[in-house]
Design a protein around this motif. Structure first.
Motif, PDB file in Angstrom:
ATOM      1  N   ALA A  79      76.763  56.125  43.440  1.00  0.00           N
ATOM      2  CA  ALA A  79      77.521  55.178  42.617  1.00  0.00           C
ATOM      3  C   ALA A  79      78.858  54.801  43.254  1.00  0.00           C
ATOM      4  CB  ALA A  79      77.762  55.755  41.225  1.00  0.00           C
ATOM      5  N   GLY A  80      79.307  55.629  44.226  1.00  0.00           N
ATOM      6  CA  GLY A  80      80.539  55.264  44.919  1.00  0.00           C
ATOM      7  C   GLY A  80      81.579  56.343  45.060  1.00  0.00           C
ATOM      8  N   ALA A  81      81.283  57.568  44.603  1.00  0.00           N
ATOM      9  CA  ALA A  81      82.251  58.657  44.755  1.00  0.00           C
ATOM     10  C   ALA A  81      82.502  58.953  46.232  1.00  0.00           C
ATOM     11  CB  ALA A  81      81.741  59.916  44.062  1.00  0.00           C
ATOM     12  N   ASP A  82      83.760  59.230  46.573  1.00  0.00           N
ATOM     13  CA  ASP A  82      84.114  59.666  47.929  1.00  0.00           C
ATOM     14  C   ASP A  82      84.262  61.178  47.988  1.00  0.00           C
ATOM     15  OD1 ASP A  82      84.502  57.089  49.420  1.00  0.00           O
ATOM     16  OD2 ASP A  82      85.903  56.755  47.773  1.00  0.00           O
ATOM     17  N   LEU A  83      84.616  61.761  46.861  1.00  0.00           N
ATOM     18  CA  LEU A  83      84.761  63.206  46.724  1.00  0.00           C
ATOM     19  C   LEU A  83      84.150  63.606  45.391  1.00  0.00           C
ATOM     20  CD1 LEU A  83      87.830  65.489  47.358  1.00  0.00           C
ATOM     21  CD2 LEU A  83      86.835  65.402  45.068  1.00  0.00           C
ATOM     22  N   ILE A  84      83.405  64.695  45.409  1.00  0.00           N
ATOM     23  CA  ILE A  84      82.852  65.254  44.179  1.00  0.00           C
ATOM     24  C   ILE A  84      83.511  66.605  43.937  1.00  0.00           C
ATOM     25  CG2 ILE A  84      80.827  66.213  43.030  1.00  0.00           C
ATOM     26  CD1 ILE A  84      80.537  63.264  43.151  1.00  0.00           C
ATOM     27  N   CYS A  85      84.103  66.756  42.763  1.00  0.00           N
ATOM     28  CA  CYS A  85      84.699  68.017  42.346  1.00  0.00           C
ATOM     29  C   CYS A  85      83.879  68.565  41.181  1.00  0.00           C
ATOM     30  CB  CYS A  85      86.154  67.798  41.914  1.00  0.00           C
ATOM     31  SG  CYS A  85      86.994  69.305  41.360  1.00  0.00           S
ATOM     32  N   PHE A  86      83.338  69.752  41.352  1.00  0.00           N
ATOM     33  CA  PHE A  86      82.573  70.380  40.281  1.00  0.00           C
ATOM     34  C   PHE A  86      83.269  71.666  39.851  1.00  0.00           C
ATOM     35  CE2 PHE A  86      81.096  72.381  44.153  1.00  0.00           C
ATOM     36  CZ  PHE A  86      80.843  73.693  43.813  1.00  0.00           C
ATOM     37  N   HIS A  87      82.913  72.159  38.677  1.00  0.00           N
ATOM     38  CA  HIS A  87      83.564  73.362  38.161  1.00  0.00           C
ATOM     39  C   HIS A  87      82.860  74.628  38.616  1.00  0.00           C
ATOM     40  CE1 HIS A  87      86.988  72.592  35.447  1.00  0.00           C
ATOM     41  NE2 HIS A  87      86.539  71.353  35.565  1.00  0.00           N
ATOM     42  N   LEU A  88      83.663  75.591  39.025  1.00  0.00           N
ATOM     43  CA  LEU A  88      83.131  76.887  39.433  1.00  0.00           C
ATOM     44  C   LEU A  88      82.382  77.538  38.274  1.00  0.00           C
ATOM     45  CD1 LEU A  88      83.164  78.787  41.919  1.00  0.00           C
ATOM     46  CD2 LEU A  88      85.123  79.932  40.891  1.00  0.00           C
ATOM     47  N   GLU A  89      82.800  77.212  37.049  1.00  0.00           N
ATOM     48  CA  GLU A  89      82.190  77.821  35.866  1.00  0.00           C
ATOM     49  C   GLU A  89      80.878  77.146  35.459  1.00  0.00           C
ATOM     50  OE1 GLU A  89      86.700  77.735  35.740  1.00  0.00           O
ATOM     51  OE2 GLU A  89      85.131  76.185  35.817  1.00  0.00           O
ATOM     52  N   ALA A  90      80.518  76.057  36.104  1.00  0.00           N
ATOM     53  CA  ALA A  90      79.296  75.323  35.762  1.00  0.00           C
ATOM     54  C   ALA A  90      78.063  76.053  36.294  1.00  0.00           C
ATOM     55  CB  ALA A  90      79.361  73.910  36.338  1.00  0.00           C
ATOM     56  N   GLU A  91      76.882  75.560  35.925  1.00  0.00           N
ATOM     57  CA  GLU A  91      75.628  76.172  36.344  1.00  0.00           C
ATOM     58  C   GLU A  91      75.335  75.871  37.822  1.00  0.00           C
ATOM     59  OE1 GLU A  91      72.375  75.198  33.745  1.00  0.00           O
ATOM     60  OE2 GLU A  91      73.664  75.273  31.971  1.00  0.00           O
ATOM     61  N   GLY A  92      74.580  76.768  38.440  1.00  0.00           N
ATOM     62  CA  GLY A  92      74.175  76.557  39.832  1.00  0.00           C
ATOM     63  C   GLY A  92      75.037  77.344  40.804  1.00  0.00           C
ATOM     64  N   GLU A  93      74.438  77.749  41.914  1.00  0.00           N
ATOM     65  CA  GLU A  93      75.181  78.461  42.954  1.00  0.00           C
ATOM     66  C   GLU A  93      76.171  77.506  43.625  1.00  0.00           C
ATOM     67  OE1 GLU A  93      75.273  81.606  43.863  1.00  0.00           O
ATOM     68  OE2 GLU A  93      73.897  82.115  42.232  1.00  0.00           O
ATOM     69  N   PRO A  94      77.454  77.860  43.656  1.00  0.00           N
ATOM     70  CA  PRO A  94      78.446  76.976  44.259  1.00  0.00           C
ATOM     71  C   PRO A  94      78.113  76.580  45.702  1.00  0.00           C
ATOM     72  CG  PRO A  94      79.549  78.693  43.021  1.00  0.00           C
ATOM     73  CD  PRO A  94      78.098  79.054  43.050  1.00  0.00           C
ATOM     74  N   GLU A  95      77.581  77.533  46.483  1.00  0.00           N
ATOM     75  CA  GLU A  95      77.235  77.223  47.875  1.00  0.00           C
ATOM     76  C   GLU A  95      76.229  76.071  47.952  1.00  0.00           C
ATOM     77  OE1 GLU A  95      77.818  81.778  47.762  1.00  0.00           O
ATOM     78  OE2 GLU A  95      76.915  80.242  46.482  1.00  0.00           O
ATOM     79  N   THR A  96      75.269  76.094  47.041  1.00  0.00           N
ATOM     80  CA  THR A  96      74.248  75.050  47.018  1.00  0.00           C
ATOM     81  C   THR A  96      74.844  73.708  46.623  1.00  0.00           C
ATOM     82  OG1 THR A  96      72.552  76.677  46.429  1.00  0.00           O
ATOM     83  CG2 THR A  96      72.032  74.357  46.025  1.00  0.00           C
ATOM     84  N   THR A  97      75.713  73.726  45.611  1.00  0.00           N
ATOM     85  CA  THR A  97      76.346  72.486  45.163  1.00  0.00           C
ATOM     86  C   THR A  97      77.195  71.876  46.272  1.00  0.00           C
ATOM     87  OG1 THR A  97      76.450  73.478  42.950  1.00  0.00           O
ATOM     88  CG2 THR A  97      77.651  71.424  43.285  1.00  0.00           C
TER      89      THR A  97
END
Length: 213
Positions: A79-97
């Motif tokens: 959609a056009g993001a240049d940087l994606i910031c996700f939360h450490l507390e969210a689901e999924g292994e951070p390394e994978t994200t």
């Protein structure tokens, strides 16, 4: 100079394109995505990000306050993001994200809530472009800055000196003229500001002020 990331959450969505033009001098534009589950609020989705991308070539700093970020990495990058910031507390292994973001050719960032110890992000610092230290509870704009979060910033900046000296540290929540000074002194390099920029009589002047810190 400090990087400024005006948060469009505080913009006038009926005149979003015009409001974005007022902050073109900023280093980036902060876009908050909320799912009503990870945080108790719903903001915007992919169509708005696509519209923002069409109306500006600014660097888009997209903050995913959502429970399952891995399901949405591709679509927000496309959609056009240049940087994606996700939360450490969210689901999924951070390394994978992080890897998923990198595979899309985008910059990667992690955010931590006020209740999360800063040490929790240390294992990922070497692989990140930025860490966002929330200075309010995520979910709503206009909250009061939590000055105790600056101790996290100081600890993170000290740790990053050896692991990733170029790491950007961002704060989001309650940023104004006074709190911005304290944040930069603590080691912050990116300031997210919403109400005090888009609510100002002269948003461009506010961007210049924050950039000068």
């Amino acid at each position: 100079m400090t990087k400024v990331s005006p948060s469009i959450l505080a913009a006038d969505f009926a005149n979003l394109g015009a409001d974005i033009q007022k902050v073109q001098k900023a280093a980036m534009l902060h876009v908050d995505i909320m799912d009503g589950h990870f945080v108790p609020n719903i903001s915007i989705g992919v169509p708005v990000v696509e519209s923002v991308r069409r109306c500006t070539d600014m660097f888009l700093d997209v903050h995913l306050m959502i429970s399952k970020p891995q399901q949405y990495i591709d679509i927000f990058c496309d959609a056009g993001a240049d940087l994606i910031c996700f939360h450490l507390e969210a689901e999924g292994e951070p390394e994978t994200t992080i890897r998923m973001i990198r595979e899309k050719g985008k910059k990667a960032a992690v955010s931590i809530k006020p209740g999360t110890p800063v040490e929790a992000v240390f294992p990922y610092v070497k692989d990140l472009d930025m860490v966002l230290v929330m200075t309010v509870e995520p979910g709503f704009g206009g909250q009061k800055f939590m000055p105790e979060m600056l101790e996290k910033v100081k600890a993170l900046r000290a740790y990053a000196q050896s692991e990733n000296p170029s790491l950007d540290i961002e704060v989001d929540g309650g940023v104004n003229r006074e709190t911005a000074k304290a944040a930069v002194s603590a080691g912050v390099s990116v300031l997210v500001a919403g109400s005090c920029i888009f609510g100002a009589e002269n948003p461009e002047e506010m961007v210049d002020y924050f950039s000068s810190l």
